[in-house]
Design an enzyme around this catalytic site. Structure first.
Site, PDB file in Angstrom:
ATOM      1  CB  ALA A  13      -0.951   0.003   1.193  1.00 50.04           C
ATOM      2  CG  ASP A  37       4.260  -0.841   2.596  1.00 53.25           C
ATOM      3  OD1 ASP A  37       3.926  -0.699   1.410  1.00 53.25           O
ATOM      4  OD2 ASP A  37       5.423  -0.694   2.997  1.00 53.25           O
ATOM      5  CB  CYS A  48       5.383   3.137 -11.172  1.00 50.82           C
ATOM      6  SG  CYS A  48       6.509   2.962  -9.781  1.00 50.82           S
TER       7      CYS A  48
END
Length: 436
Positions: free
Chosen positions: A245, A268, A368
């Site tokens: 997260a 996390d 990403c």
């Protein structure tokens, strides 16, 4: 501030960015917090200059090396003023005048450098690709394989400034209301072209001036990140895990999709980030989120909750190549233990998180990054090792996302979509066979 004072402030900030082992955006934020006397206009100009210098880091360093000058902040700034700003030595001397709040007076060897650079273009035919495209050598070949003939165009797009994207919180407002509010503040805002709750602001205002950000009516989130969260397709009443997260951006979007109904678990390994994310959750008026720190990807909590969740998002740690436009300093920072460490870590995280998916449930793997090794190849390896999961082609998972660069996966790039570089694979676990 005078132009000379802004240059000195930029130099001071450059020294901090070089010295501190933290991302530039965090350094910049802390630097301005400790200097609240600097006005919004000056902050904007100082930040813009700093990020321009970061986006031209390799090329400025190449020119300095060519002329035998050390690659230090002051020399980088002088080279920038000559190469991109087109300033003459006398014009630079008028700024580097040793006055109050101004940079120290030019020295003879600095003036000589300016004379040599006068009239030169920023790019030079002798520059190797990694310099001209501001791409670290370890990433050149993977990105060439990814983009082929479009490599130059994609690298050029990564050297532009990223837009400010916002996501409207549908629990508190609508996109139309927020667009009017932003325009009333004098900001040129428009609906994002792809994300249904997205807004793009053409200027970068002081975030402190956005009342809707303080109220939780909007969140800062790149449009590509919004689309990744949308692929989770979380429904009210479901149980969902955001396995990595981080700061909670996608968690917020997922919980809002669920209209505050059901349960979202934000996990996390960095407990501090989860604590900071919890404040964002409260500000957004979201009460269906629980945070859970994990000791690692194989934390015992995962085993205890096998097959318990309808949706699981794995936004895996990655090289971050897709964010270089937004974080230009990141490309030159050490990549931890490198791809040799990241790739097996991603595989372990994905395999462990997959255990949480109930039969018939959805697993979304995202990064990403724009490197094939972290994206398509990672998804293919997982599917080969886990026959209970099948890819859900993008045309089925999200028919409205026909603009993706890949038929099966979400694949976004700055040049093609004006977003950060994002990848997402949607996979479904086979349902339990029906009882006869």
């Amino acid at each position: 501030m005078t132009p000379a004072a802004r240059l000195q402030a930029t130099l001071d900030l450059m020294h901090d960015v070089d010295r501190v082992a933290r991302p530039a955006d965090a350094v910049v934020s802390a630097w301005f917090r400790s200097r609240r006397h600097i006005g919004d206009k000056d902050r904007g100009q100082i930040s813009n200059l700093l990020y321009a210098l970061l986006r031209h880091h390799a090329r400025l360093g190449w020119w300095l090396a060519k002329h035998g000058r050390p690659d230090v902040p002051r020399n980088r700034l002088l080279a920038w003023l000559a190469l991109d700003g087109g300033k003459t030595p006398d014009q630079v001397h008028g700024l580097f005048n040793g006055g109050k709040f101004a940079p120290a007076v030019l020295r003879d060897h600095e003036r000589a450098l300016l004379v040599k650079l006068q009239g030169c273009p920023m790019d030079h035919p002798a520059m190797p690709d990694e310099v001209r495209f501001e791409c670290p050598s370890w990433a050149v070949e993977p990105l060439r394989r990814r983009f082929h003939d479009a490599f130059g165009r994609e690298m050029a797009a990564l050297l532009t400034a990223a837009p400010l994207d916002l996501r409207v919180n549908p629990l508190k407002s609508t996109r139309e209301v927020m667009l009017r509010g932003l325009r009333d503040l004098g900001l040129p805002a428009e609906a994002a072209p792809m994300a249904p709750y997205g807004i793009r602001v053409k200027e970068r205002p002081s975030l402190a001036s956005l009342p809707m950000l303080k109220s939780g009516e909007v969140e800062i989130q790149d449009e590509g990140s919004q689309l990744v969260a949308m692929l989770v397709d979380a429904r009210p009443g479901e149980r969902v895990v955001d396995f990595c997260a981080g700061a909670g951006g996608k968690t917020l979007a997922i919980a809002a999709q669920m209209a505050n109904k059901g349960h979202v678990m934000a996990c996390d390994v960095l407990e501090g980030r989860l604590k900071r994310a919890a404040e964002r959750f409260r500000r957004a008026g979201l009460h269906n989120i629980e945070t859970r720190p994990l000791a690692g990807e194989t934390d015992r909590w995962v085993k205890r909750h096998k097959g318990s969740f309808d949706r699981v998002l794995v936004d895996a740690p990655c090289s971050g190549t897709g964010t270089w436009r937004r974080n230009p300093d990141a490309r030159w920072r050490p990549l931890g233990a490198g791809l040799d460490h990241l790739l097996p870590l991603q595989a372990r995280i994905l395999a462990s998180a997959a255990r949480l998916v109930k039969p018939g449930g959805r697993l979304v793997y995202a990064t990403c990054s724009m490197l094939p090794e972290e994206n398509e190849e990672q998804a293919a390896a997982f599917l080969a090792a886990h026959p209970a999961f099948q890819v859900v082609p993008l045309r089925e998972a999200a028919p409205q996302l026909t603009f993706s660069a890949h038929p099966d996966y979400l694949s976004l790039t700055p040049a093609r979509h004006d977003t950060d570089g994002f990848f997402a694979a949607v996979m479904q676990r086979e349902a339990m066979p029906s009882a006869e």
